[in-house]
Motif scaffolding. Structure first.
Motif, PDB file in Angstrom:
ATOM      1  N   ARG A 204       7.830  -8.022  -4.812  1.00 39.68           N
ATOM      2  CA  ARG A 204       6.748  -7.716  -5.738  1.00 39.68           C
ATOM      3  C   ARG A 204       6.513  -8.862  -6.713  1.00 39.68           C
ATOM      4  O   ARG A 204       5.426  -8.975  -7.267  1.00 39.68           O
ATOM      5  CB  ARG A 204       7.057  -6.430  -6.508  1.00 39.68           C
ATOM      6  N   ALA A 247      -3.137   0.469   1.421  1.00 44.46           N
ATOM      7  CA  ALA A 247      -2.288  -0.242   0.466  1.00 44.46           C
ATOM      8  C   ALA A 247      -0.835   0.167   0.570  1.00 44.46           C
ATOM      9  O   ALA A 247       0.062  -0.589   0.160  1.00 44.46           O
ATOM     10  CB  ALA A 247      -2.792   0.004  -0.963  1.00 44.46           C
ATOM     11  N   SER A 248      -0.563   1.344   1.124  1.00 45.77           N
ATOM     12  CA  SER A 248       0.829   1.777   1.249  1.00 45.77           C
ATOM     13  C   SER A 248       1.574   0.976   2.308  1.00 45.77           C
ATOM     14  O   SER A 248       2.802   1.001   2.338  1.00 45.77           O
ATOM     15  CB  SER A 248       0.870   3.265   1.596  1.00 45.77           C
ATOM     16  N   GLU A 254      -1.196  -3.719  -2.309  1.00 43.57           N
ATOM     17  CA  GLU A 254      -0.917  -2.743  -3.365  1.00 43.57           C
ATOM     18  C   GLU A 254      -0.944  -3.412  -4.732  1.00 43.57           C
ATOM     19  O   GLU A 254      -1.589  -2.917  -5.674  1.00 43.57           O
ATOM     20  CB  GLU A 254       0.435  -2.095  -3.116  1.00 43.57           C
ATOM     21  N   GLN A 255      -0.283  -4.540  -4.850  1.00 44.77           N
ATOM     22  CA  GLN A 255      -0.270  -5.242  -6.121  1.00 44.77           C
ATOM     23  C   GLN A 255      -1.644  -5.811  -6.469  1.00 44.77           C
ATOM     24  O   GLN A 255      -2.033  -5.850  -7.635  1.00 44.77           O
ATOM     25  CB  GLN A 255       0.752  -6.380  -6.069  1.00 44.77           C
ATOM     26  N   CYS A 337      -4.605   8.074  -1.863  1.00 41.26           N
ATOM     27  CA  CYS A 337      -3.715   7.010  -2.335  1.00 41.26           C
ATOM     28  C   CYS A 337      -2.254   7.427  -2.168  1.00 41.26           C
ATOM     29  O   CYS A 337      -1.835   8.467  -2.684  1.00 41.26           O
ATOM     30  CB  CYS A 337      -4.009   6.691  -3.801  1.00 41.26           C
ATOM     31  N   SER A 339       0.187   5.130  -2.863  1.00 37.30           N
ATOM     32  CA  SER A 339       0.940   4.234  -3.736  1.00 37.30           C
ATOM     33  C   SER A 339       1.047   4.849  -5.122  1.00 37.30           C
ATOM     34  O   SER A 339       0.032   5.198  -5.747  1.00 37.30           O
ATOM     35  CB  SER A 339       0.246   2.875  -3.817  1.00 37.30           C
ATOM     36  N   GLU A 341       2.021   3.366  -7.836  1.00 40.97           N
ATOM     37  CA  GLU A 341       1.544   2.436  -8.856  1.00 40.97           C
ATOM     38  C   GLU A 341       0.024   2.415  -8.928  1.00 40.97           C
ATOM     39  O   GLU A 341      -0.558   2.381 -10.007  1.00 40.97           O
ATOM     40  CB  GLU A 341       2.087   1.040  -8.584  1.00 40.97           C
ATOM     41  N   VAL A 342      -0.650   2.425  -7.778  1.00 40.36           N
ATOM     42  CA  VAL A 342      -2.112   2.462  -7.775  1.00 40.36           C
ATOM     43  C   VAL A 342      -2.604   3.755  -8.403  1.00 40.36           C
ATOM     44  O   VAL A 342      -3.537   3.770  -9.216  1.00 40.36           O
ATOM     45  CB  VAL A 342      -2.646   2.298  -6.343  1.00 40.36           C
ATOM     46  N   GLU A 416       9.258   4.721  -4.997  1.00 37.10           N
ATOM     47  CA  GLU A 416       8.986   3.341  -5.386  1.00 37.10           C
ATOM     48  C   GLU A 416       9.361   3.150  -6.858  1.00 37.10           C
ATOM     49  O   GLU A 416       9.459   4.117  -7.615  1.00 37.10           O
ATOM     50  CB  GLU A 416       7.505   3.027  -5.188  1.00 37.10           C
TER      51      GLU A 416
END
Length: 966
Positions: A204, A247-248, A254-255, A337, A339, A341-342, A416
């Motif tokens: 990351r 994105a997963s 994702e970032q 989604c 993720s 974080e998203v 995560e």
């Protein structure tokens, strides 16, 4: 031009069309000839382009290029449907002909060429050969084409071309979703990524810098179209969902999404759509579609101005639909989604940009004295809560607006890491941006949604009160776990004494049914009550809190349902068993509104009764103490055990059986009916029943007018059904409909999905065909049947519709005598009026019908207030047919004028004078008044509410085992 196209040059066999067609088919089947034709079309395309200095101005060259592109696309589409080999597709991949075609389209500034180029690229992608979507050169050419033709300096594309462009981008995202390995061809980070020492401790940490559009142009292309309507917006939103879902599978993507403008653009876009909604609103219904329940009342259309918008306005409805569609897109994004974080980044921007900066300030600044700003914001909030079902979004909205306490987020565990470096940078950027914009901050800790609801329920504006109760009902129905710790003052329950006994249950159901019988009506109450029972059963079972109580236990090892999937801290978990405090402010505000029931607006009464029912539907709330009497307040007569009965041995089996029988007998006893032990809601309902009796005593022809109103609702319901059937029927069937059908003489709106819609069906059930006799005949039959008939309701809790309506218990104080019947009693109703006979001036029957109609209209239009029950109503003499006249006031000079007065007009004047005399003696002049027609409609609403309340009590007793039998 010094060239001739293949189609313009006549072939050698032009005079033999059959031979020409045969050769064309053979060329299409022969792969070699098909490739030769494809190469020829392509070479001519390049020749025209290279010999044209300015394609944007050369119309002829642009037309030829368009035709050549169309031919290339047709050949590819035709070849993809034929068996292998496919030499044209291989030629396109080997020679990379898509590179010059993309350049031609971007420099042409011609919409037709652009459209054909897009279709050409779509044909290559749909062929699923040669791995076009994985090729870097192909993705670069197509990306450059899409960016250039949709950029700021490009020409304005038509709607059809825009659909093709966005659909092509959507097809690419579909490929990425199905084949994640092709993502690197479309998503490439151009920023320099690295650390000072050239080493990375974590994957990351490889991502550094800010996102740029050239990293993922397809992403921003879709972002530009997510607010559009129609197919363009659908393709854009769905394609963006697919990218977020992908994105997963990619840490870099994702970032990149976390630090991209996705969350900011979505939050600001939602805020912009919310800002387009009018700040002031009035709730209205179209004149041609006014519900019958409002048409038979004192409903007046509110005034709409340039600043105050009506809810019927097409502009308002368009803006509201657009806002809600984008809100649902937020929900879809969170659902797709994967993720953490998203998702956290999106929710953070939703809270700070939308909730804190727009929604809460609009609630805080609303007022019911400036033309409807409170009506507007409360309606918007209700529509938001009705549209959403994602637990995280609901939690964010209600957690913030209700000022729920925050909890420690560290207690949550994710697969995560909770916050990455990019996530921290994004949060810091958002905090600094908001700090620079906010000069003064407001917090729900000082004034939250609960404070606003309580203040609005006491408003003098009827619409403000109505929309506030609708908002409360929405929270109670859909998000009850948030209401028990904020809106409602709740108490714990003692499972040993919280449930009512069988005798008390029967007694309270009989009480409500007796109040319903006070209104009167026909003798089909069993059918009506059975229908209402089924509706209430469905409603109770559908409540989210009742799911755990009514869901069958599939496995003995799995007694618990899955936990509510909340990922944010502070959300209330399971709803514990509780009861409503008798001093709850919300309950008393509703009962204050209920006390003015018969002069309230119809919509206010519908909303109030709906909210009261929603308070009692949840299976975890005990209704004893605030809706019904609490068992600790039961007072029984002294036990009268039979003397002289020898008791068996306490250790014997017979003694235990005797104890069980005595316990059952004690639960069947009916407590003393003491008004001091009744909850306030039962006292208010009984007071309303007394007011109905007072209206019957003071309003001439009350029973007959009530029956006419029932039949009018029945007729309106039949008209609505006929109109709906006519819309569903075919054109041929519609042409065969008799044009003289009475359904065409009157319009009514379809049922609304609200309290109006649900009540409209009950009105049709309460309305029965015209019958001879008084509408109170059912009630008189109940009271004259004797005390012995009370035993027929002993099994009402289990079979509520198997017996007739019970006789009121002897201890009830509600025992009014039937008023005198007028000599003008008849079975005439608006639905039975024959227009063919009214017009005849010489027909005495028609004249009598017109006379009765004039009398009724005069009574219905008269305005009265609530009766003062402490004052004995002045009885009216209904038996007279001629008005009494004071002979002392008659003079000879106007005697001839008095002789010419129509007796019907005199009767109307006399009835109006009688109503005025009775009302003035009971109602102060300063109190509110309503027409008799309005009061009749509210009386029917009151009766239906009593039936719903009684059925709810019985349904809860059966579903939740709330009645003690021993």
């Amino acid at each position: 031009m010094d060239f001739v196209s293949e189609r313009d040059a006549p072939p050698a066999l032009s005079n033999t069309p059959l031979s020409s067609k045969s050769s064309a088919k053979d060329a299409a089947r022969d792969p070699v000839k098909r490739r030769q034709r494809f190469e020829k079309e392509y070479s001519q395309l390049l020749h025209v382009w290279r010999n044209c200095s300015n394609l944007a101005r050369d119309v002829d060259a642009a037309e030829v290029i368009e035709i050549r592109l169309q031919e290339l696309t047709n050949i590819l589409a035709e070849e993809s449907q034929r068996p292998l080999p496919h030499p044209c597709i291989s030629f396109a991949a080997t020679k990379q002909i898509y590179i010059p075609i993309a350049k031609i389209a971007t420099t042409s500034y011609n919409e037709w060429i652009i459209k054909e180029a897009v279709l050409f690229f779509a044909s290559l992608i749909e062929s699923e050969e040669e791995s076009f979507v994985e090729n870097d050169a192909f993705s670069a050419s197509l990306t450059n084409l899409l960016v250039r033709i949709t950029g700021a300096n490009s020409i304005r594309l038509g709607l059809d071309t825009e659909v093709k462009v966005v659909e092509l981008a959507f097809n690419i995202t579909t490929k990425i979703r199905l084949e994640p390995e092709i993502l690197p061809a479309w998503f490439k980070i151009h920023a320099d990524a690295g650390s000072q020492d050239g080493k990375f401790k974590d994957e990351r940490e490889k991502f550094a810098g800010r996102t740029q559009k050239q990293d993922f142009p397809l992403f921003y292309l879709l972002m530009d179209y997510i607010h559009h309507e129609g197919r363009v917006g659908d393709f854009a939103r769905t394609g963006l969902l697919y990218i977020i879902e992908a994105a997963s599978n990619s840490v870099e993507l994702e970032q990149w999404i976390v630090e991209s403008d996705l969350s900011t653009l979505m939050a600001t876009g939602l805020g912009a759509l919310y800002s387009q909604l009018s700040r002031k609103l009035v709730i209205d219904h179209p004149p041609q579609g006014l519900p019958p329940v409002l048409a038979f009342s004192d409903y007046e259309h509110p005034t709409a101005t340039f600043e105050i918008v009506s809810s019927c306005s097409p502009d308002y409805q368009l803006h509201m639909d657009t806002f809600l569609s984008h809100l649902l897109f937020w929900q879809d994004v969170l659902n797709h989604c994967r993720s953490v974080e998203v998702k956290s980044t999106l929710l953070e921007h939703f809270q700070i940009i939308f909730l804190q900066q727009l929604l809460y300030p609009s609630l805080l600044e609303s007022s019911d004295v400036d033309g409807g700003s409170s009506v507007a914001v409360l309606t918007y909030l209700r529509r938001i809560l009705e549209s959403l079902d994602h637990p995280d979004m609901i939690n964010l909205i209600l957690h913030y607006l209700l000022a729920l306490p925050d909890t420690d987020a560290s207690s949550q565990s994710f697969s995560e890491p909770a916050v990455s470096a990019a996530r921290k940078r994004k949060s810091m950027d958002l905090a600094s941006m908001m700090a620079s914009k906010m000069e003064s901050s407001y917090s729900p800790l000082l004034f939250n949604l609960v404070d606003l609801i309580h203040s609005c329920l006491k408003s003098e504006n009827d619409q403000t009160v109505c929309v506030t109760m609708q908002l409360v009902a929405t929270i109670l129905k859909r998000h009850h776990r948030y209401a028990i710790v904020t809106l409602l003052h709740t108490e714990g329950v003692d499972p040993n004494i919280s449930h009512r006994t069988m005798g008390a249950h029967q007694q309270e159901v009989d009480f409500l049914m007796t109040l319903a019988g006070t209104v009167g009506g026909q003798d089909n109450f069993d059918e009506i009550y059975d229908s209402i029972l089924r509706d209430v059963m469905t409603r109770v079972e559908a409540h989210p809190c009742s799911l755990k109580l009514v869901a069958p236990k599939v496995s003995t090892h799995n007694h618990k349902l899955p936990a509510i999937p909340d990922s944010l801290p502070g959300a209330p978990r399971d709803v514990p068993p509780h009861t409503l405090s008798p001093e709850d402010p919300l309950l008393h505000n509703l009962l204050d509104i209920l006390e003015q029931f018969f002069i309230n607006p119809v919509e206010t009464n519908l909303s109030a009764t709906e909210t009261l029912l929603d308070l009692a539907i949840c299976g975890y709330i005990a209704i004893e103490g605030w809706l019904l009497r609490h068992p600790r307040k039961y007072v029984f007569d002294e036990d009268s055990d039979e003397p002289g009965c020898p008791l068996p041995d306490p250790a014997s089996k017979a003694f235990k059986e005797l104890e069980k029988l005595q316990a059952i007998s004690r639960c069947r006893r009916r407590p003393k009916w003491q008004p001091s032990t009744l909850p306030r809601i039962l006292v208010v309902l009984e007071t309303l029943a007394d007011q109905v009796v007072a209206f019957r005593d003071s309003i001439p022809r009350f029973d007959e007018l009530m029956q006419q109103r029932r039949e009018a609702f029945q007729t309106a319901d039949a008209i609505v059904s006929n109109q709906q059937n006519a819309q569903i029927s075919s054109a041929a069937g519609a042409a065969a409909v008799d044009p003289s059908n009475h359904g065409e003489s009157r319009s009514a709106s379809p049922a609304r999905p609200s309290a109006l819609g649900g009540f409209q069906r009950i009105l049709s059930e309460l309305s029965t065909p015209s019958r001879s006799g008084s509408p109170r005949g059912r009630k008189e039959a109940m009271r004259s049947s004797g005390a012995g008939s009370t035993k027929s309701t002993s099994h009402r809790a289990t079979t509520p519709t198997s017996n007739p309506i019970p006789v009121p218990p002897k201890e009830f104080s509600l025992s009014h005598e039937s008023p005198g019947k007028s000599g003008m009693v008849r079975s005439f109703s608006p639905s039975s009026n024959d227009d063919s006979g009214v017009g005849g001036s010489g027909d005495p029957v028609a004249s009598q019908v017109a006379a009765f109609a004039a009398v009724d209209q005069g009574i219905l239009a008269k305005r009265v207030g609530l009766p003062k029950l402490a004052v004995e109503p002045i009885p009216l003499d209904f038996s007279r047919n001629e008005p009494n006249r004071d002979e002392n006031l008659e003079h000879d000079e106007n005697k001839e004028v008095e002789d010419d007065i129509d007796p019907t007009e005199a009767q109307v004047a006399a009835d109006e004078d009688e109503i005025e005399d009775n009302v003035e003696s009971q109602t102060p002049p300063s109190e509110k008044e309503a027409s008799v027609s309005h009061i009749l409609t509210n009386v029917i609403i009151y009766q239906s509410f009593l039936l719903e309340l009684s059925s709810l009590i019985q349904v809860r007793a059966g579903l939740f085992n709330e009645v003690r039998f021993a």
